[in-house]
Design an enzyme around this catalytic site. Structure first.
Site, mmCIF file in Angstrom:
data_model
loop_
_atom_site.group_PDB
_atom_site.id
_atom_site.type_symbol
_atom_site.label_atom_id
_atom_site.label_comp_id
_atom_site.label_asym_id
_atom_site.label_seq_id
_atom_site.Cartn_x
_atom_site.Cartn_y
_atom_site.Cartn_z
ATOM 1 N N GLU A 1 0.821 -1.214 0.000
ATOM 2 C CA GLU A 1 0.000 0.000 0.000
ATOM 3 C C GLU A 1 0.854 1.262 0.000
ATOM 4 O OE1 GLU A 1 -3.364 0.338 2.551
ATOM 5 O OE2 GLU A 1 -4.044 -1.698 2.169
ATOM 6 N N GLY A 2 1.855 1.250 -0.885
ATOM 7 C CA GLY A 2 2.815 2.346 -0.940
ATOM 8 C C GLY A 2 4.015 1.997 -0.094
#
Length: 778
Positions: A454-455
């Site tokens: 998620e990043g």
């Protein structure tokens, strides 16, 4: 005197007369601003404009409204959510055996999968109108955290359908027909979703996905229709091996103009049943010895109708905005929940183990070297829980603050890594021997998973936090960028002129306040409370002003280069992040009634955050290319030198003593840690041993003194220790029996697993002849 008066008049005329100001000041600055304006792609602009600003904007402004901040109501579970926690969640936690899940089955038991479906754990974010639970972000976070304290693999399996994916995208953007069909099926567990974005050539640069769809005519359900011919190759997709419906992100093209004149429509999201012709899925990855389902999906010449685009044809090409708008909420709940669970588990279990484990006749938690690590665990965990609550507060208010959730994801997963490292240091051999008795090993191995998804954290810290924060949170920069990009130059100049005047006043105010607070040690800053924490509010206000001033100077001197100076911008992001974390700690302290027992934790956390802020500023000044400006900035922010130090040793010692003391404070700080009241459960056994030893604390002190005096042997334990103490008349018969039981608990708690020869060798995950790698066309 006359010259000074003349200068004042000239300055007033220069700024007060619109035409003079525009020609001599605004127009040159406007031209300069357009030149240094960092280039921004369409995907970057969509990401920049997605989500909301919240408390982060207050901190970035230099004028945080502490009264308004402290007045925010902390999130609470409603009765329906609490009943679910007390019943369905409690039963699930009792069903989970993480050693069996990870080391033996490498999957959740069928009974667990069935229970998760039946009780709608996969539908916490789906509306009750469609059969979902429709829980608040507070309940979502609490439930995922509690499951993670028991089994990371189970927690990931639950959190993914309740984060960015088909359920959320359908709820926000789906057509009525899509919602009516898919949401009840997802809520009931008839369908298991996954969402495929990441591929071999697209990780952090999600906008570079090579997967494509071509609008063309094809056959569907026996009819020729206009649809999309898809080709994709994705990896790292959680739940893909068991998913029945696939959310897919791809670039959509219309070369024949079947939908209009635009040939490249952009990133699009579609929903595809995994049993649809041409869809390939099922292969698993093996993410650091975790058992949650994660794998690949691909498709070659897969034809789907246009109606399968999420939101229908009107949302063709709008997938990137859909994703970034929905990402903030999930990023603020899921991975922070895992990190907080790690903090609660490590604080509770390390405190117990540090008392139960003895060396040189003393609990190891009495030694200063161990206390240094324990202090870090307790202090960081206090921040973790504080940050979780504050971010959930924003989400419960209906906010989706992209910068806040980026800070939350990065710093909480990093703090989760730190507390786990310290816990492993204290547990030593107990922590590294995998087996049913080990409650840390799987969490330790899972820590990098949260760091990378998620990043990835490197991306989040170096590009997102300040990169977005400087523009989104600043009161004028985004508006000035819009004015500079206005195709009507005269209109843009007029807009820019009004903004520039306000911006200059804003910058001058922050410069003066920065120096004033620095010279007075923040003594004249706002005091929203009284007592031992008042100085922290004042120092945070001081650094809020300094950040606003320094960011303006950085953007003015570096312009578009600031975007590429990732190490510099990351340090300013650290300042904003630690301002947020420090304020989260202060709010939690107030919300919980200013508990005196928490003061050591609060002092440790705030001193750490202020020290990190000062360190980040110093690092920024040390590395700013313009050395003259660096010197001027340093003199403004630290005219009397940097006096903010790391937490003192005595705070770590106070925290470690608190961690080894059963009671209300320990329970409040570790309430997310699940432990089973069962001697065969590793956390339950440790808890029972700890409580038993605390109950006999006076007895153990008496025996230690006797051993030191030579009244009983120094190298005995268990039944032999109880017998020797009874014979020496140091204890009575009843106490001797209690001591025997306690010693059995103690020895069981510090024991580690061992396996008979051949046992481990039989547990092979796959044969070498079937190994695969995830690559293009794998």
């Amino acid at each position: 005197m006359e010259i000074l008066l003349l200068l004042v008049v000239l300055v007033v005329v220069l700024f007060a007369v619109k035409d003079i100001r525009r020609n001599l000041i605004t127009r040159p600055v406007f031209g300069f601003f357009k030149r240094v304006l960092p280039p921004m792609s369409a995907t970057e602009r969509e990401a920049m404009e997605a989500g909301d600003v919240w408390w982060d904007a207050e901190l970035f402004s230099g004028r945080p409204d502490w009264q308004k901040f402290l007045a925010m109501t902390p999130p609470q579970l409603n009765q329906r959510e609490q009943d679910f926690v007390d019943n369905q969640l409690a039963k699930l936690l009792d069903m989970l055996d993480d050693f069996r899940i990870v080391q033996q089955d490498r999957d959740l038991p069928k009974a667990v999968w069935d229970y998760l479906r039946k009780e709608r754990f996969f539908a916490m974010i789906i509306s009750r109108d469609y059969g979902g639970l429709d829980f608040s972000p507070a309940a979502n976070s609490y439930i995922v955290s509690r499951i993670a304290s028991r089994s990371i693999s189970a927690a990931v399996s639950v959190m993914v359908p309740n984060s960015l994916g088909p359920g959320e995208l359908l709820s926000h953007y789906g057509t009525s027909e899509q919602k009516d069909y898919w949401l009840p099926r997802l809520a009931e567990g008839k369908d298991i979703p996954c969402f495929a974005l990441t591929g071999p050539e697209a990780g952090s640069d999600a906008g570079a996905i090579p997967d494509e769809g071509i609008i063309c005519k094809g056959e569907h359900d026996g009819k020729e229709v206009v649809g999309i011919r898809l080709n994709w190759d994705k990896r790292y997709i959680t739940l893909a091996p068991v998913a029945t419906v696939l959310g897919l992100a791809f670039k959509l093209y219309d070369p024949d103009g079947l939908l209009g004149d635009k040939k490249a429509l952009g990133i699009t999201c579609a929903l595809i049943p995994t049993d649809h012709s041409g869809v390939k899925h099922g292969d698993r990855h093996f993410p650091l010895n975790q058992a949650f389902m994660n794998g690949t999906t691909s498709g070659e010449d897969v034809f789907i109708p246009l109606e399968w685009i999420i939101g229908g044809i009107d949302y063709a090409g709008k997938g990137w905005r859909m994703l970034v708008e929905c990402l903030s909420a999930g990023r603020g709940i899921s991975l922070p929940a895992l990190a907080t669970a790690t903090g609660h588990v490590t604080q509770r279990m390390t405190g117990a183990y540090s008392y139960v484990r003895q060396q040189f006749g003393l609990p190891i938690g009495k030694f200063e070297g161990v206390q240094a690590s324990m202090g870090q665990i307790g202090g960081l965990n206090y921040t973790l829980e504080s940050m979780r609550r504050l971010t959930i507060t924003a989400l419960c208010q209906g906010k989706s603050p992209s910068v806040v959730t980026a800070m939350t994801k990065y710093h909480m997963t990093e703090m989760g890594r730190q507390v786990m490292d310290h816990a492993m240091d204290v547990h030593a051999g107990k922590g590294i021997q995998l087996g049913p008795k080990n409650y840390l090993g799987h969490g330790y191995m899972a820590t990098p998973v949260s760091i990378t998804v998620e990043g990835a954290n490197i991306l989040t810290r170096n590009l997102m936090i300040f990169g977005q924060g400087a523009t989104r949170c600043h009161p004028y920069v985004l508006k000035e960028m819009d004015a500079a990009s206005n195709s009507n130059v005269d209109e843009g100049l007029a807009q820019f002129d009004q903004l520039l005047l306000k911006h200059m006043g804003f910058a001058l105010s922050n410069w003066g306040a920065t120096i004033g607070h620095a010279l007075t040690s923040s003594c004249f800053a706002e005091k929203p409370v009284s007592g031992e924490t008042v100085r922290y509010y004042q120092h945070l206000t001081r650094f809020s002003r300094a950040l606003a001033y320094t960011a303006d100077v950085a953007m003015l001197t570096l312009g578009g280069d600031l975007k590429r100076k990732e190490m510099l911008s990351a340090r300013l992001g650290d300042v904003l992040s630690h301002l947020y974390m420090g304020s989260a700690v202060l709010k939690r302290f107030e919300d919980e009634g200013r508990q005196a027992a928490d003061l050591a934790f609060v002092h440790f956390a705030l001193q750490r955050h202020l020290h990190e802020i000062a360190k980040a500023f110093s690092g920024f000044f040390d590395n700013l290319p313009n050395r003259v400006m660096a010197t001027l900035l340093r003199l403004s922010v630290f005219p009397l030198g940097n006096r903010f130090k790391a937490p003192a040793d005595d705070l770590a010692q106070q925290i470690s003593e608190s961690m080894m003391e059963p009671g209300v404070t320990r329970d409040r700080h570790t309430f997310l840690c699940f432990w089973k009241d069962d001697e065969n459960d590793p956390t339950g056994h440790m808890e029972k041993a700890f409580l038993a030893m605390k109950a006999l604390e006076p007895v153990y002190k008496r025996l230690q003194k006797a051993q030191k005096n030579g009244d009983i042997a120094a190298d005995i334990y268990g039944d032999e220790l109880a017998a020797a103490a009874l014979e020496a008349e140091l204890i009575d018969a009843d106490t001797a029996e209690q001591l025997k039981d306690c010693e059995r608990w103690r020895m069981g708690a510090i024991a580690v697993d061992s396996f008979a020869p051949g046992t481990l060798e039989k547990q092979k995950f796959y044969s070498t002849s079937k190994r695969k790698t995830s690559s293009a066309k794998s």
